[in-house]
Design a protein around this motif. Structure first.
Motif, PDB file in Angstrom:
ATOM      1  N   THR A 198     -10.138  -5.943  -3.520  1.00 22.34           N
ATOM      2  CA  THR A 198      -8.926  -5.406  -3.120  1.00 22.34           C
ATOM      3  C   THR A 198      -7.776  -5.101  -4.090  1.00 22.34           C
ATOM      4  O   THR A 198      -7.206  -4.133  -3.996  1.00 22.34           O
ATOM      5  CB  THR A 198      -8.297  -6.475  -1.977  1.00 22.34           C
ATOM      6  OG1 THR A 198      -9.466  -6.853  -1.020  1.00 22.34           O
ATOM      7  CG2 THR A 198      -7.247  -5.710  -1.279  1.00 22.34           C
ATOM      8  N   ARG A 253       0.880  -1.149  -0.080  1.00 24.86           N
ATOM      9  CA  ARG A 253       0.104   0.002   0.125  1.00 24.86           C
ATOM     10  C   ARG A 253       0.733   1.164  -0.021  1.00 24.86           C
ATOM     11  O   ARG A 253       0.510   2.476  -0.262  1.00 24.86           O
ATOM     12  CB  ARG A 253      -0.802  -0.037   1.242  1.00 24.86           C
ATOM     13  CG  ARG A 253      -1.992  -0.886   1.081  1.00 24.86           C
ATOM     14  CD  ARG A 253      -3.001  -0.699   2.275  1.00 24.86           C
ATOM     15  NE  ARG A 253      -2.730  -1.393   3.452  1.00 24.86           N
ATOM     16  CZ  ARG A 253      -2.313  -0.671   4.479  1.00 24.86           C
ATOM     17  NH1 ARG A 253      -2.317   0.687   4.657  1.00 24.86           N
ATOM     18  NH2 ARG A 253      -1.934  -1.287   5.599  1.00 24.86           N
ATOM     19  N   TYR A 279      -5.522  -8.125   4.301  1.00 23.62           N
ATOM     20  CA  TYR A 279      -5.085  -8.333   3.095  1.00 23.62           C
ATOM     21  C   TYR A 279      -3.590  -8.987   3.194  1.00 23.62           C
ATOM     22  O   TYR A 279      -2.742  -8.394   4.158  1.00 23.62           O
ATOM     23  CB  TYR A 279      -4.793  -6.988   2.296  1.00 23.62           C
ATOM     24  CG  TYR A 279      -4.165  -7.183   1.094  1.00 23.62           C
ATOM     25  CD1 TYR A 279      -4.805  -8.052   0.080  1.00 23.62           C
ATOM     26  CD2 TYR A 279      -3.115  -6.406   0.706  1.00 23.62           C
ATOM     27  CE1 TYR A 279      -4.246  -8.185  -1.071  1.00 23.62           C
ATOM     28  CE2 TYR A 279      -2.540  -6.506  -0.329  1.00 23.62           C
ATOM     29  CZ  TYR A 279      -3.207  -7.353  -1.459  1.00 23.62           C
ATOM     30  OH  TYR A 279      -2.391  -7.408  -2.632  1.00 23.62           O
ATOM     31  N   PHE A 289      -8.551  -3.856   3.199  1.00 17.30           N
ATOM     32  CA  PHE A 289      -7.161  -4.074   3.610  1.00 17.30           C
ATOM     33  C   PHE A 289      -6.796  -4.681   4.860  1.00 17.30           C
ATOM     34  O   PHE A 289      -5.832  -5.158   5.371  1.00 17.30           O
ATOM     35  CB  PHE A 289      -6.330  -3.079   3.505  1.00 17.30           C
ATOM     36  CG  PHE A 289      -5.958  -2.425   1.779  1.00 17.30           C
ATOM     37  CD1 PHE A 289      -5.153  -3.269   1.029  1.00 17.30           C
ATOM     38  CD2 PHE A 289      -6.758  -1.441   1.552  1.00 17.30           C
ATOM     39  CE1 PHE A 289      -5.153  -2.996  -0.240  1.00 17.30           C
ATOM     40  CE2 PHE A 289      -6.528  -0.976   0.175  1.00 17.30           C
ATOM     41  CZ  PHE A 289      -5.891  -1.931  -0.706  1.00 17.30           C
ATOM     42  N   LEU A 296      -5.991  -1.476  -4.220  1.00 20.04           N
ATOM     43  CA  LEU A 296      -4.582  -1.496  -4.379  1.00 20.04           C
ATOM     44  C   LEU A 296      -3.994  -1.004  -5.595  1.00 20.04           C
ATOM     45  O   LEU A 296      -3.219  -0.014  -5.395  1.00 20.04           O
ATOM     46  CB  LEU A 296      -3.867  -2.752  -4.313  1.00 20.04           C
ATOM     47  CG  LEU A 296      -2.432  -2.884  -3.774  1.00 20.04           C
ATOM     48  CD1 LEU A 296      -2.113  -2.324  -2.674  1.00 20.04           C
ATOM     49  CD2 LEU A 296      -1.954  -4.416  -3.901  1.00 20.04           C
TER      50      LEU A 296
END
Lengths: 185, 360
Positions: free
Chosen positions: A115, A36, B19, B16, A119
């Motif tokens: 996700t 991230r 994640y 997240f 991302l």
């Protein structure tokens, strides 16, 4: 002795097996984190590598007060921030525009994003936006803390966050638009 | 800003939270290389194993010594003791090395035998797999043809693919019936011969009608070589015909006979309508209007309703969009619903309904 303690003690004693166990246990999650903060998997793995070297060197300083994961997480975040500073992409003391005040309540319902989409969006943000967004929205630091960590003013942090959010919203919108359905007749 | 309404933050936080991503293979090795080596990593077996191996090696050594000494006695050749030991010594590490591959420490000799026999049994079990598989392929039911044919299609428009061998389609003019029966015979042959264990059945694309601008997959399978009229030689091809087009395909089957297949793709102009599902009327020039757009549409009407059913906007002009205003004020950021009625150039009516997000 819990598994965690066993690992920590093993690492303090310098046992390679314990070190590997520590790595195996936390690396996937921490790579998820460092991804991230970076633009690519390569960069994220570099951060992860540096972070784990640091973690293993400083494991003695870990006091079993907080959770081990929290401690590790902090080091990974710090390493990512160092990495970001090293690459000399420090946010310019940018002109603080007052648009952070204009961030209104966000009532949009977001759906259909996985996700990987998110991302990608985060990774596509400019460095400064990305770091502040991560620290504030996901790691949960406040603007004062972020200001100290990044050596920027609280207001810069706020404005960066606001811009990051704006940009993400626009990108999400664009992504949704891309997925417009086409009628088949 | 992290309020309960902060959907953006929530979206990312949720996504997240757990994640994970598996790091690349060699990363740990890189990290480990940076560690001061205080305690070496233990080997795959516990320390106890060393004693057993040592014992085993010693045992072999003694056995060898005994063997050689008996031999030398029988041959009546006198060899100095030291020479025998020199011969024997290099053997010991070898034996130790071999025993490490097994995990149960016992007498080395029997263990070496185990090591030798296991691969043999493995080999025989893997060898039996293909022989088991081949009868399966011969008994594969005929009905599976349709399944096989369907499995490799990704049609954008629903259609029925009818395999040519079922006889439900008119065969191409170039193919006499005799060829067809020969074809099915050869297909049966191919099936039994299938080495890979898969069923080789010839499947060819069907005639169909698509919309102008659509991409179409023309799938074929079950042959050895393919030659399309487009010049391509892949199994399946993708085409975007600009007008109705015949494509022909020459397939070389596994028995080296050839088959020519023609497929007609009709292209018609279809009505298409694109509707976004979000807009942001903030005056920044980007996505400020909720607008439908499309092609080959003759009549059009769009109505937008709020979540509680109030009509916010109505138009009969496809070029007119909603700017997010309602009764002289800004409509709040929320979910709305649209109903669009339109007809294509042939007058056929269509309805589309959906939701849209107004972003503030």
């Amino acid at each position: 002795m819990s598994e965690e303690e066993e690992i920590v003690n093993g690492c303090i004693a310098g046992k390679a097996s314990a070190q590997e166990r520590l790595y195996k246990r936390y690396a996937p999650k921490m790579l998820g984190l460092s991804l991230r903060y970076t633009k690519s998997l390569q960069e994220a793995e570099d951060v992860l590598q540096d972070a784990f070297i640091k973690i293993l060197r400083c494991i003695e300083s870990y006091k079993a007060e907080g959770s081990l994961e929290g401690w590790i997480r902090k080091i990974v975040v710090n390493t990512a921030l160092n990495h970001y500073r090293d690459t000399k992409r420090i946010m310019a003391q940018d002109v603080i525009d007052d648009d952070y005040n204009s961030v209104k309540e966000d009532t949009m319902v977001y759906s259909n994003f996985n996700t990987a989409d998110l991302l990608n969006l985060i990774q596509s943000l400019p460095e400064g936006y990305r770091v502040v967004f991560n620290l504030y929205e996901i790691e949960g630091y406040n603007h004062r803390e972020i200001g100290e960590m990044l050596e920027i003013s609280e207001n810069t942090s706020k404005s960066q966050l606001s811009k990051a959010r704006m940009r993400l919203r626009m990108k999400l919108e664009a992504l949704q638009k891309e997925r417009i359905k086409k009628i088949e007749t | 800003m992290t309020t309960q309404n902060d959907n953006l933050g929530n979206l990312f936080r949720e996504a997240f939270r757990d994640y994970e991503k598996q790091p690349g293979e060699g990363l740990w090795e890189k990290i480990a290389a940076q560690q001061p080596a205080l305690v070496p990593a233990p080997k795959a077996f516990p320390r106890k194993g060393w004693y057993f191996i040592g014992g085993g090696a010693a045992l072999i050594a003694t056995l060898c010594v005994v063997y050689f000494s008996i031999n030398s006695q029988q041959d009546a050749k006198l060899q100095p003791e030291s020479a025998q030991q020199k011969l024997v010594q290099p053997l010991a590490p070898l034996a130790a090395a071999e025993t490490t591959s097994s995990d149960k420490p016992s007498i080395s000799e029997t263990r070496i035998k185990e090591v030798v026999t296991t691969p043999a049994t493995e080999r025989s079990s893997t060898a039996s797999e293909p022989s088991n598989a081949s009868p399966l392929t011969t008994t594969a039911p005929q009905e599976s043809q349709a399944e096989v044919a369907q499995s490799n299609k990704q049609q954008r428009i629903a259609n029925n693919i009818t395999p040519i061998t079922t006889g439900s389609t008119t065969p191409p003019p170039a193919t006499p019936p005799a060829t067809l029966s020969r074809l099915s015979e050869s297909l049966d042959l191919n099936e039994t011969k299938g080495e890979s264990g898969t069923v080789n059945k010839l499947s060819l694309p069907e005639n169909k009608t698509i919309c102008l601008g659509d991409e179409l997959l023309l799938p074929a399978s079950g042959g050895k070589f393919y030659h399309w009229s487009t010049g391509e030689t892949t199994e399946s091809i993708r085409v975007i015909p600009q007008s109705s087009t015949y494509y022909s395909l020459t397939v070389t089957l596994n028995d080296n006979t050839q088959k020519v297949h023609h497929v007609r793709i009709d292209v018609k102009e279809c009505a298409t309508l694109y509707i976004a599902d979000a807009f942001s009327p903030n005056g920044d020039g980007v996505n400020d209007e909720f607008l439908a757009f499309g092609t080959n549409i003759s009549r059009f009407s769009m109505k937008i309703y709020s979540a509680n059913g109030q009509m916010m906007f109505e138009t009969n002009d496809i070029n007119q969009g909603w700017n997010g205003r309602f009764k002289g004020g800004d409509a709040p950021g929320d979910v709305y619903f649209y109903v669009v009625n339109f007809t294509d150039s042939n007058g056929q009516p269509f309805v589309r309904k959906g939701r849209l997000f107004l972003l503030r």
